[in-house]
Design a protein around this motif. Sequence first.
Motif, PDB file in Angstrom:
ATOM      1  N   LEU A  17       0.001  -9.802   3.504  1.00 24.12           N
ATOM      2  CA  LEU A  17       0.431  -8.081   4.433  1.00 24.12           C
ATOM      3  C   LEU A  17      -0.720  -7.178   3.342  1.00 24.12           C
ATOM      4  O   LEU A  17      -1.982  -6.687   3.406  1.00 24.12           O
ATOM      5  CB  LEU A  17       1.549  -7.962   4.170  1.00 24.12           C
ATOM      6  N   GLU A  18      -0.599  -7.626   2.222  1.00 29.31           N
ATOM      7  CA  GLU A  18      -1.754  -6.221   1.464  1.00 29.31           C
ATOM      8  C   GLU A  18      -3.746  -6.717   1.413  1.00 29.31           C
ATOM      9  O   GLU A  18      -3.574  -5.569   1.966  1.00 29.31           O
ATOM     10  CB  GLU A  18      -1.671  -6.930  -0.563  1.00 29.31           C
ATOM     11  N   SER A  30      -4.736  -7.686   4.512  1.00 30.46           N
ATOM     12  CA  SER A  30      -4.691  -7.442   5.927  1.00 30.46           C
ATOM     13  C   SER A  30      -5.076  -5.985   5.894  1.00 30.46           C
ATOM     14  O   SER A  30      -5.865  -5.529   6.892  1.00 30.46           O
ATOM     15  CB  SER A  30      -3.518  -7.911   6.932  1.00 30.46           C
ATOM     16  N   ILE A  31      -4.125  -5.163   5.054  1.00 27.20           N
ATOM     17  CA  ILE A  31      -3.621  -3.610   5.355  1.00 27.20           C
ATOM     18  C   ILE A  31      -5.050  -2.985   4.687  1.00 27.20           C
ATOM     19  O   ILE A  31      -6.120  -2.116   5.428  1.00 27.20           O
ATOM     20  CB  ILE A  31      -2.496  -3.475   4.699  1.00 27.20           C
ATOM     21  N   LYS A  70      -7.017  -0.772   8.274  1.00 26.77           N
ATOM     22  CA  LYS A  70      -6.833   0.695   7.693  1.00 26.77           C
ATOM     23  C   LYS A  70      -7.481   1.505   7.904  1.00 26.77           C
ATOM     24  O   LYS A  70      -7.844   2.537   8.410  1.00 26.77           O
ATOM     25  CB  LYS A  70      -6.005   0.795   6.100  1.00 26.77           C
ATOM     26  N   VAL A  81      -1.743   1.730   9.897  1.00 25.99           N
ATOM     27  CA  VAL A  81      -0.221   0.478   9.476  1.00 25.99           C
ATOM     28  C   VAL A  81       0.645   0.858   9.094  1.00 25.99           C
ATOM     29  O   VAL A  81       0.215   1.716   8.119  1.00 25.99           O
ATOM     30  CB  VAL A  81      -1.395  -0.770   8.755  1.00 25.99           C
ATOM     31  N   VAL A 107       4.418  -1.000   7.966  1.00 24.71           N
ATOM     32  CA  VAL A 107       5.498  -1.952   7.175  1.00 24.71           C
ATOM     33  C   VAL A 107       6.920  -2.357   7.461  1.00 24.71           C
ATOM     34  O   VAL A 107       6.849  -0.901   6.367  1.00 24.71           O
ATOM     35  CB  VAL A 107       5.053  -2.614   6.389  1.00 24.71           C
ATOM     36  N   ILE A 124       2.682  -2.254  -0.893  1.00 26.55           N
ATOM     37  CA  ILE A 124       2.540  -2.414   1.038  1.00 26.55           C
ATOM     38  C   ILE A 124       1.659  -0.808   0.505  1.00 26.55           C
ATOM     39  O   ILE A 124       0.582  -0.829   0.989  1.00 26.55           O
ATOM     40  CB  ILE A 124       3.481  -2.484   1.766  1.00 26.55           C
ATOM     41  N   ALA A 153      -0.443   1.398   3.562  1.00 27.86           N
ATOM     42  CA  ALA A 153       0.423   1.091   4.943  1.00 27.86           C
ATOM     43  C   ALA A 153       1.500   2.405   4.581  1.00 27.86           C
ATOM     44  O   ALA A 153       1.913   1.910   3.629  1.00 27.86           O
ATOM     45  CB  ALA A 153       0.687   0.360   5.500  1.00 27.86           C
TER      46      ALA A 153
END
Lengths: 119, 279
Positions: B107-108, B110-111, B115, B120, B122, B136, B141
Amino acid sequence: MHELSLAEEVIKIAGYEAGKNDAVRVSEITIEAGIFCGVEIDAFRSALEMLTEGTMMDKTAINIQRVNGRGFCSECDKEFEMNNRIDTCPVCGSFPSEIRRGHEFRVVSIVVERNDDKD
Amino acid sequence: MCETCGCGNTGKEKTGIPGKKNKQDHDHDHSYTHEHDSYGPHTHYYDDKKGKEGSHDHSGKQVINLKVDVLARNNAIAAMNRRFFESRKVLCINMVSSPGSGKTTILEKSIGRLKSSKKVYVIEGDQQTRLDADRIEKAGAQAIQINTGSGCHLDAQMVESAVKKLDPKANSILFIENVGNLVCPSRYDLGEFRRVVIISVTEGSDKPLKYPNMFETSHLCLINKSDLLPWVDFKMDEFVTNAKNINPRLELITVSAKTGEGIEKWEKWISEAAIQTNT
């Protein structure tokens, strides 16, 4: 341990129905549990017993109806019985393209004791 | 039609966050609604006609036939969440895995990439602490942490109240990082459009056979930590075969959150999901 949350849901469903029917007690709960439902039945029973202690559902009879699995083979266009999640089509050996039965976890029925009959 | 959940009630409620400000004037019972979008086989779990039947045997006992899904209430709330995401155009993705598969790290990464084009959000699910939410937020995000205490999964109601607080903007992405657990979260529809199961190559290639429900209900499987492949015994071919046997429609992408391998493909998958779901 999602069995505890599931037991809570069963109590909500049974309690709602009992209330609607002016019942004073729920004496039986029948649950349909498919073999792929992912619920540990013993843990579920214990959770239900624990949560209902001292309530209108105390010592309610918990009937569990196990439901076998049924897979669909798209190669043969046929359904087949499954006892295990890794069972394959008895004709062609393919894994099922779809599971059509076995995931159920439902309250089939409850038995309640009505207020007017108690008096 | 009720704009919040799509039921037949012609209440005066407005479209908005599920439940937000609607509670008072939106009090009809959604407990046993009919959910066409739920996972698993399609069943009519509440038959109104059957529900009204029942026998009264004059011994003071009455049988009430229900045939109601134990998770009917969760599924009804999930359906409301989904309708909200549809109307607000929020791509909601539920990320599930065992603990330690690398959900937060993915996730880190991807964000950081997403962004610039989209806002984004979470929802972080963990039994304790807000360590993940802090990570996060650092990545850029807006995050909200749900601590489930002893609970092993997130449910639709927890997501509903988290979404109320987050109030996501239109055309955004909402990731739900579920509690690390390959069993319980599979039963709970949260209202997401896509479910992504993450496994790492330090796990066994027989995981899909041992935990079929999670693979069966997912749309995509991310195989993480591919940078470790030379040092572990993970059998990729075997894993892919097992996963496809359990769920023939499952898509698979190999990634490394550490080196960035496959992250571009994962990002492309997200963009396609946004197009497919009109978010």
